[in-house]
Design a protein around this motif. Structure first.
Motif, PDB file in Angstrom:
ATOM      1  N   GLN A  71       0.843  -1.201   0.000  1.00  0.00           N
ATOM      2  CA  GLN A  71       0.000   0.000   0.000  1.00  0.00           C
ATOM      3  C   GLN A  71       0.875   1.246   0.000  1.00  0.00           C
ATOM      4  OE1 GLN A  71      -3.054   0.254   3.029  1.00  0.00           O
ATOM      5  NE2 GLN A  71      -3.418   2.425   2.644  1.00  0.00           N
ATOM      6  N   PRO A  72       0.687   2.129  -0.993  1.00  0.00           N
ATOM      7  CA  PRO A  72       1.491   3.352  -1.022  1.00  0.00           C
ATOM      8  C   PRO A  72       0.999   4.369  -0.001  1.00  0.00           C
ATOM      9  CG  PRO A  72      -0.001   3.269  -2.921  1.00  0.00           C
ATOM     10  CD  PRO A  72      -0.220   2.007  -2.147  1.00  0.00           C
ATOM     11  N   ASP A  73       1.919   5.244   0.423  1.00  0.00           N
ATOM     12  CA  ASP A  73       1.526   6.396   1.245  1.00  0.00           C
ATOM     13  C   ASP A  73       0.847   7.444   0.383  1.00  0.00           C
ATOM     14  OD1 ASP A  73       2.830   5.643   3.837  1.00  0.00           O
ATOM     15  OD2 ASP A  73       4.603   5.646   2.547  1.00  0.00           O
ATOM     16  N   VAL A  74       1.361   7.582  -0.841  1.00  0.00           N
ATOM     17  CA  VAL A  74       0.851   8.602  -1.760  1.00  0.00           C
ATOM     18  C   VAL A  74       0.774   8.028  -3.168  1.00  0.00           C
ATOM     19  CG1 VAL A  74       1.264  10.911  -2.746  1.00  0.00           C
ATOM     20  CG2 VAL A  74       1.966  10.431  -0.392  1.00  0.00           C
ATOM     21  N   VAL A  75      -0.325   8.348  -3.860  1.00  0.00           N
ATOM     22  CA  VAL A  75      -0.447   8.046  -5.286  1.00  0.00           C
ATOM     23  C   VAL A  75      -0.592   9.382  -6.016  1.00  0.00           C
ATOM     24  CG1 VAL A  75      -1.897   7.017  -7.087  1.00  0.00           C
ATOM     25  CG2 VAL A  75      -1.511   5.784  -4.950  1.00  0.00           C
ATOM     26  N   LEU A 103      -8.675   3.440 -10.610  1.00  0.00           N
ATOM     27  CA  LEU A 103      -7.719   3.891  -9.596  1.00  0.00           C
ATOM     28  C   LEU A 103      -8.421   4.109  -8.254  1.00  0.00           C
ATOM     29  CD1 LEU A 103      -5.058   5.053  -8.506  1.00  0.00           C
ATOM     30  CD2 LEU A 103      -5.574   7.192  -9.687  1.00  0.00           C
ATOM     31  N   VAL A 104      -9.570   4.766  -8.296  1.00  0.00           N
ATOM     32  CA  VAL A 104     -10.331   5.038  -7.069  1.00  0.00           C
ATOM     33  C   VAL A 104     -10.806   3.720  -6.436  1.00  0.00           C
ATOM     34  CG1 VAL A 104     -12.489   6.060  -6.205  1.00  0.00           C
ATOM     35  CG2 VAL A 104     -10.971   7.394  -7.685  1.00  0.00           C
ATOM     36  N   ASN A 105     -11.234   2.777  -7.268  1.00  0.00           N
ATOM     37  CA  ASN A 105     -11.643   1.454  -6.753  1.00  0.00           C
ATOM     38  C   ASN A 105     -10.473   0.749  -6.083  1.00  0.00           C
ATOM     39  OD1 ASN A 105     -14.264   1.685  -7.571  1.00  0.00           O
ATOM     40  ND2 ASN A 105     -13.974   0.599  -9.509  1.00  0.00           N
ATOM     41  N   TRP A 106      -9.305   0.842  -6.707  1.00  0.00           N
ATOM     42  CA  TRP A 106      -8.106   0.211  -6.125  1.00  0.00           C
ATOM     43  C   TRP A 106      -7.787   0.832  -4.770  1.00  0.00           C
ATOM     44  CZ3 TRP A 106      -2.738   2.299  -6.446  1.00  0.00           C
ATOM     45  CH2 TRP A 106      -1.795   1.400  -5.904  1.00  0.00           C
ATOM     46  N   LEU A 107      -7.819   2.161  -4.686  1.00  0.00           N
ATOM     47  CA  LEU A 107      -7.528   2.832  -3.416  1.00  0.00           C
ATOM     48  C   LEU A 107      -8.528   2.437  -2.337  1.00  0.00           C
ATOM     49  CD1 LEU A 107      -6.591   6.429  -4.665  1.00  0.00           C
ATOM     50  CD2 LEU A 107      -5.041   4.670  -3.815  1.00  0.00           C
TER      51      LEU A 107
END
Length: 320
Positions: A71-75, A103-107
């Motif tokens: 999991q990234p801290d920032v995308v 992208l939003v679904n992934w986050l």
């Protein structure tokens, strides 16, 4: 100290590549997505970065990032179909690329809300009927590109807990590590005036061009603020333009002055006299006082941005 994990979506694009250069230090653990063969050159330039093939339309590839990178801290979302005429001709692609559903679904698949999305929007969300738009002004885009970016902002505001939306104007600056096929504005103006040909420029279409390294600095400041914040809350919309409101004629005149080209080659025409196959907003200059106050930055003037851009073109090995 633990490194900040950053994913750049659209890492092979113009801003994406400049961000990769800025992240080349040892403070960040970086991954980027690509949908273009350019990424091979970037892997040579930045061997420590992870590259993931991702189809932004379908979301295919995001799962691999979760598995291999975590999991990234920032995308930072730089992926876009950003040529207005192309968006007009293919509105389905414009929507499926520019409105980042996948992208939003992934986050939203992550268990914790500890990822900040920094999303690149555009000044073309504004209607273009006045000067110096503020962030709270109504977004009434006049073309498919602008409308797709308005839809993206609405999606992010609705579905994401933490975000910073940057409404970028035209970006000027040096060529990228892996050169892009598209014309860069300052370099193009310089090359056509150098040939000694007369060129038409609009005298009645206004923008606030931003120097690419300012945009990179804005993103770095947002990341630092996010990493250092204890409560992990950010919901920001910022106009990301430069400090000067300029017509296309004025932009060309600055390039001519910096380079010593003949000013009489610049022909003044009205935007209404040319059919570009897309409606273009007349004046989408932006008030950037919120950006300056929030992040305490002093943006580079257009003239200095032109100077720095053309200096780096004559010394292409200088990547700073």
């Amino acid at each position: 100290m633990e490194k900040t994990k950053v994913v750049i979506v659209g890492g092979t694009g113009y801003l994406g590549q400049h961000l990769l250069q800025a992240f080349a230090g040892d403070r960040y653990d970086v991954a980027f997505t690509h949908h273009s063969p350019l990424y091979h050159l970037l892997l040579d330039a930045f061997p420590h970065f992870s590259a993931f093939p991702v189809d932004i339309k379908t979301g295919l590839g995001f799962h691999s990032i979760s598995q291999e990178f975590g999991q990234p801290d920032v995308v930072v979302n730089c992926a876009a179909l950003c040529i207005p005429r192309v968006c007009e001709q293919d509105p389905d692609s414009a929507i499926s690329i520019n409105v980042p559903f996948s992208l939003v679904n992934w986050l939203s698949s992550f268990q914790t809300n500890k990822t900040l999305l920094i999303h690149l929007s555009t000044d073309q969300v504004y209607q273009g009927i006045k000067s110096f738009y503020k962030e709270e002004d109504e977004t009434l885009a006049v073309n498919v590109y602008g409308k797709s970016k308005v839809a993206a902002e609405l999606l992010i505001r609705d579905k994401c807990q933490n975000f910073a939306i940057l409404r970028s104007s035209i970006i000027i600056g040096p060529q990228t590590v892996s050169p892009l096929p598209k014309n860069l504005l300052v370099q193009w103006i310089d090359s056509v005036l150098q040939k000694g040909d007369t060129v038409d420029f609009f005298h009645d279409e206004y923008r606030c061009p931003i120097y690419v390294k300012d945009l990179v600095s804005i993103i770095l400041k947002l990341i630092d603020r996010w990493v250092l914040s204890g409560d992990k809350q950010m919901r920001l919309i910022l106009n990301a333009g430069g400090p000067n409101r300029l017509s296309r004629v004025q932009m060309a005149e600055v390039v001519a002055q910096v380079r010593g080209h003949d000013l009489s080659l610049i022909k003044h025409v009205s935007a209404s006299s040319v059919d570009l196959g897309v409606v273009s907003p007349a004046d989408i200059s932006m008030d950037i006082s919120k950006l300056i106050q929030t992040l305490e930055i002093s943006p580079t003037s257009f003239k200095d941005g032109v100077r720095l851009t053309l200096q780096s073109e004559s010394h292409p090995h200088i990547l700073s």
